[in-house]
Write an enzyme that holds these catalytic residues in place. Structure first.
Site, short mmCIF file in Angstrom:
data_model
loop_
_atom_site.label_atom_id
_atom_site.label_comp_id
_atom_site.label_asym_id
_atom_site.label_seq_id
_atom_site.Cartn_x
_atom_site.Cartn_y
_atom_site.Cartn_z
N PHE A 8 -29.63 -15.78 69.46
CA PHE A 8 -29.44 -17.05 69.27
C PHE A 8 -28.61 -17.26 67.29
CE2 PHE A 8 -32.03 -18.72 72.15
CZ PHE A 8 -31.21 -19.21 73.34
N GLY A 66 -25.97 -14.89 66.77
CA GLY A 66 -24.86 -15.25 66.11
C GLY A 66 -24.17 -13.52 66.20
N GLU A 70 -24.87 -6.55 73.64
CA GLU A 70 -25.94 -6.16 74.38
C GLU A 70 -26.31 -5.03 74.39
OE1 GLU A 70 -27.79 -8.79 74.44
OE2 GLU A 70 -26.96 -11.07 74.94
N VAL A 71 -26.51 -3.78 73.21
CA VAL A 71 -26.82 -2.61 73.58
C VAL A 71 -28.07 -2.47 73.90
CG1 VAL A 71 -27.03 -2.80 70.95
CG2 VAL A 71 -26.04 -0.91 72.54
N GLN A 72 -29.04 -3.26 73.24
CA GLN A 72 -30.45 -3.38 73.86
C GLN A 72 -30.66 -2.81 75.61
OE1 GLN A 72 -29.35 -6.14 72.67
NE2 GLN A 72 -30.21 -7.07 74.85
N CYS A 115 -44.14 -19.57 63.04
CA CYS A 115 -44.18 -19.81 64.55
C CYS A 115 -43.61 -19.39 65.52
CB CYS A 115 -42.82 -21.02 64.43
SG CYS A 115 -42.68 -22.26 62.54
N GLY A 158 -30.32 -8.80 65.67
CA GLY A 158 -31.10 -10.11 64.68
C GLY A 158 -32.03 -10.59 65.87
#
Length: 194
Positions: free
Chosen positions: A18, A20, A89-91, A186, A15
């Site tokens: 922020f 989660g 933080e696998v990216q 946005c 996702g």
């Protein structure tokens, strides 16, 4: 869905920032500990926003983690008594992370990975799309758009309060000083003037 007597499998939590993701990874790891399972958590060395040796959620939850520089370094820390391997933080990991995760799952481990599925431009980020494709379970979380309050599926990078340009560097480790959650409508990514 989470029976330990099953052979290994892969879970992806993804996702926007922020949403989660780290909080959910920490929650799943803590649940394994209540079940007397042995878990180990990894994070990339590049992620030092809140702590060098913890995975820390934006709301302050944390769990001990082993920082690693390269995906294949994970193998050095795996022991036979481990049941669950978690990677945050696998990216930010190199391209070998897909193979590492596959090997671990094939060896019978429950592998939980968390990361951004899109970069700040709204494009697929790193190896996360491949991991989503091979995972048995995918959880896609959404934040709340900081501009309008709608569900946020994207991460807005801000430079001096303005949206970052499309051709700015992909990786810039940061938190609320550099990023906001945004909905599709946005989210803005202007093209940089040359």
């Amino acid at each position: 869905m989470y029976l330990i007597n099953q052979n290994g499998w892969i879970e992806v939590i993804c996702g926007s920032m922020f949403s989660g993701k780290s909080e959910e990874l920490i929650r799943r790891v803590r649940r394994t500990q209540f079940a007397k399972q042995h878990a180990i958590v990894f994070k990339p060395c590049i992620d030092n926003r809140y702590s060098e040796e913890d995975v820390v959620s934006h709301n302050g939850l944390k769990v001990k983690a082993v920082p690693v520089s390269a995906s294949k370094d994970i193998f050095e820390h795996i022991t036979e008594e481990m049941d669950v391997i978690a990677i945050d933080e696998v990216q930010f990991f190199d391209g070998d992370i897909v193979e590492v995760v596959q090997v671990l799952a094939n060896r019978g481990y429950r592998v939980i990975v968390a990361g951004l599925d899109q970069d700040f431009r709204g494009l697929p980020f790193g190896q996360v799309p491949q991991l989503m494709a091979i995972a048995e379970h995918v959880t896609k979380l959404q934040a709340v758009c900081s501009a309008c309050g709608s569900p946020a599926s994207r991460t807005q990078r801000l430079i001096d309060g303005e949206p970052a340009a499309f051709d700015d560097p992909i990786i810039l480790v940061g938190a609320s000083e550099s990023y906001e959650p945004r909905c599709r409508h946005c989210h803005a990514v202007p093209t940089k003037q040359r």
